[in-house]
Design a protein around this motif. Structure first.
Motif, mmCIF file in Angstrom:
data_model
loop_
_atom_site.group_PDB
_atom_site.id
_atom_site.type_symbol
_atom_site.label_atom_id
_atom_site.label_comp_id
_atom_site.label_asym_id
_atom_site.label_seq_id
_atom_site.Cartn_x
_atom_site.Cartn_y
_atom_site.Cartn_z
ATOM 1 N N GLN A 176 0.825 -1.195 0.000
ATOM 2 C CA GLN A 176 0.000 0.000 0.000
ATOM 3 C C GLN A 176 0.868 1.257 0.000
ATOM 4 O O GLN A 176 2.025 1.216 0.445
ATOM 5 C CB GLN A 176 -0.907 0.004 1.226
ATOM 6 C CG GLN A 176 -1.957 -1.087 1.213
ATOM 7 C CD GLN A 176 -2.909 -0.970 2.384
ATOM 8 O OE1 GLN A 176 -2.633 -0.294 3.370
ATOM 9 N NE2 GLN A 176 -4.057 -1.623 2.273
ATOM 10 N N PRO A 177 0.341 2.358 -0.492
ATOM 11 C CA PRO A 177 1.098 3.616 -0.428
ATOM 12 C C PRO A 177 1.542 3.909 0.999
ATOM 13 O O PRO A 177 0.779 3.715 1.954
ATOM 14 C CB PRO A 177 0.082 4.649 -0.920
ATOM 15 C CG PRO A 177 -0.809 3.884 -1.821
ATOM 16 C CD PRO A 177 -0.944 2.521 -1.193
ATOM 17 N N LYS A 195 5.207 5.084 -3.167
ATOM 18 C CA LYS A 195 4.142 5.826 -3.817
ATOM 19 C C LYS A 195 3.653 5.041 -5.043
ATOM 20 O O LYS A 195 4.414 4.230 -5.597
ATOM 21 C CB LYS A 195 4.660 7.192 -4.266
ATOM 22 C CG LYS A 195 5.256 8.029 -3.155
ATOM 23 C CD LYS A 195 5.838 9.323 -3.691
ATOM 24 C CE LYS A 195 6.437 10.169 -2.566
ATOM 25 N NZ LYS A 195 7.003 11.447 -3.075
ATOM 26 N N PRO A 196 2.436 5.300 -5.479
ATOM 27 C CA PRO A 196 1.937 4.593 -6.676
ATOM 28 C C PRO A 196 2.862 4.742 -7.883
ATOM 29 O O PRO A 196 2.991 3.806 -8.682
ATOM 30 C CB PRO A 196 0.579 5.241 -6.918
ATOM 31 C CG PRO A 196 0.123 5.656 -5.557
ATOM 32 C CD PRO A 196 1.378 6.112 -4.855
ATOM 33 N N GLU A 197 3.520 5.886 -8.007
ATOM 34 C CA GLU A 197 4.415 6.101 -9.143
ATOM 35 C C GLU A 197 5.703 5.293 -9.053
ATOM 36 O O GLU A 197 6.503 5.292 -9.995
ATOM 37 C CB GLU A 197 4.751 7.588 -9.309
ATOM 38 C CG GLU A 197 5.236 8.264 -8.051
ATOM 39 C CD GLU A 197 4.119 8.985 -7.303
ATOM 40 O OE1 GLU A 197 2.983 8.428 -7.198
ATOM 41 O OE2 GLU A 197 4.373 10.107 -6.803
ATOM 42 N N GLY A 215 14.325 -9.178 -13.284
ATOM 43 C CA GLY A 215 13.346 -8.214 -12.807
ATOM 44 C C GLY A 215 12.406 -8.777 -11.758
ATOM 45 O O GLY A 215 12.094 -9.966 -11.748
ATOM 46 N N THR A 216 11.949 -7.884 -10.888
ATOM 47 C CA THR A 216 10.957 -8.230 -9.877
ATOM 48 C C THR A 216 9.901 -7.124 -9.850
ATOM 49 O O THR A 216 10.241 -5.940 -9.867
ATOM 50 C CB THR A 216 11.610 -8.436 -8.498
ATOM 51 O OG1 THR A 216 10.623 -8.851 -7.554
ATOM 52 C CG2 THR A 216 12.292 -7.171 -7.983
ATOM 53 N N GLN A 217 8.642 -7.521 -9.816
ATOM 54 C CA GLN A 217 7.545 -6.561 -9.901
ATOM 55 C C GLN A 217 7.289 -5.916 -8.547
ATOM 56 O O GLN A 217 7.167 -6.612 -7.524
ATOM 57 C CB GLN A 217 6.268 -7.255 -10.384
ATOM 58 C CG GLN A 217 5.041 -6.370 -10.424
ATOM 59 C CD GLN A 217 5.114 -5.312 -11.517
ATOM 60 O OE1 GLN A 217 5.483 -5.608 -12.657
ATOM 61 N NE2 GLN A 217 4.766 -4.070 -11.166
ATOM 62 N N VAL A 218 7.198 -4.600 -8.554
ATOM 63 C CA VAL A 218 6.786 -3.840 -7.378
ATOM 64 C C VAL A 218 5.514 -3.082 -7.753
ATOM 65 O O VAL A 218 5.508 -2.316 -8.715
ATOM 66 C CB VAL A 218 7.881 -2.859 -6.926
ATOM 67 C CG1 VAL A 218 7.350 -1.930 -5.828
ATOM 68 C CG2 VAL A 218 9.101 -3.626 -6.433
ATOM 69 N N THR A 219 4.465 -3.309 -6.989
ATOM 70 C CA THR A 219 3.191 -2.645 -7.232
ATOM 71 C C THR A 219 2.765 -1.921 -5.974
ATOM 72 O O THR A 219 2.669 -2.530 -4.900
ATOM 73 C CB THR A 219 2.106 -3.648 -7.650
ATOM 74 O OG1 THR A 219 2.526 -4.357 -8.819
ATOM 75 C CG2 THR A 219 0.794 -2.936 -7.942
ATOM 76 N N VAL A 220 2.544 -0.625 -6.097
ATOM 77 C CA VAL A 220 2.115 0.204 -4.962
ATOM 78 C C VAL A 220 0.689 0.653 -5.252
ATOM 79 O O VAL A 220 0.441 1.455 -6.142
ATOM 80 C CB VAL A 220 3.043 1.405 -4.766
ATOM 81 C CG1 VAL A 220 2.634 2.182 -3.517
ATOM 82 C CG2 VAL A 220 4.491 0.955 -4.680
ATOM 83 N N SER A 221 -0.235 0.122 -4.475
ATOM 84 C CA SER A 221 -1.643 0.399 -4.722
ATOM 85 C C SER A 221 -2.452 0.144 -3.468
ATOM 86 O O SER A 221 -2.126 -0.753 -2.678
ATOM 87 C CB SER A 221 -2.164 -0.486 -5.859
ATOM 88 O OG SER A 221 -3.556 -0.300 -6.044
ATOM 89 N N SER A 222 -3.515 0.922 -3.314
ATOM 90 C CA SER A 222 -4.420 0.699 -2.194
ATOM 91 C C SER A 222 -5.582 -0.199 -2.605
ATOM 92 O O SER A 222 -6.442 -0.515 -1.783
ATOM 93 C CB SER A 222 -4.932 2.040 -1.667
ATOM 94 O OG SER A 222 -5.538 2.772 -2.717
ATOM 95 N N ALA A 258 8.521 1.173 -15.831
ATOM 96 C CA ALA A 258 7.069 1.171 -15.723
ATOM 97 C C ALA A 258 6.475 0.888 -17.104
ATOM 98 O O ALA A 258 7.126 1.111 -18.122
ATOM 99 C CB ALA A 258 6.587 2.512 -15.192
ATOM 100 N N PRO A 259 5.227 0.412 -17.154
ATOM 101 C CA PRO A 259 4.601 0.110 -18.449
ATOM 102 C C PRO A 259 4.608 1.319 -19.381
ATOM 103 O O PRO A 259 4.225 2.418 -18.977
ATOM 104 C CB PRO A 259 3.173 -0.279 -18.056
ATOM 105 C CG PRO A 259 3.302 -0.801 -16.679
ATOM 106 C CD PRO A 259 4.371 0.035 -16.036
#
Length: 116
Positions: free
Chosen positions: A13-14, A88-90, A109-116, A40-41
């Motif tokens: 989460q953020p 942060k989401p960014e 690579g390893t995925q990092v996702t910041v999201s609520s 980022a995509p």
């Protein structure tokens, strides 16, 4: 042949934290450069942070992560870490490890996702 194994990515989460690790093996030479990049995509791959020299360990950070991310290395383990705080989401991206020992090598690579 140098082999890189990244770990530590995930969903957070953020405001949360993650710690990425990259273990390098198979080199007959010391790693003069160890760093983290992210993509980022739809965007180019950018430098996040790097640390140079096995002895001095000079560091450099992208402006967007200064004060939030910390890069470090354990020379005995040929491992580079990226402590990421106040995410942060960014910051959402695939994070790649890059090391240099006579030539450069990239992790998968390893995925990092910041999201609520």
């Amino acid at each position: 042949q140098v082999h890189l194994v990244e770990s530590g990515g995930g969903l957070v989460q953020p405001g949360g934290s993650l710690r990425l690790s990259c273990v390098a093996s198979g080199s007959d030479f010391s790693f003069s450069f160890m760093g983290w990049y992210r993509q980022a995509p739809g965007k180019e791959r950018d430098m996040v942070a790097y640390i140079t020299s096995a002895v001095v360990g000079n560091t450099n950070y992208a402006d967007s992560v200064k004060g939030r991310f910390t890069i470090s290395r354990d020379n005995a383990k040929n491992t580079v870490y990226l402590q990421m705080n106040n995410l942060k989401p960014e910051d959402t991206a695939v994070y790649y490890c890059r090391v240099v020992a006579r030539t450069e090598y990239w992790g998968q690579g390893t995925q990092v996702t910041v999201s609520s």
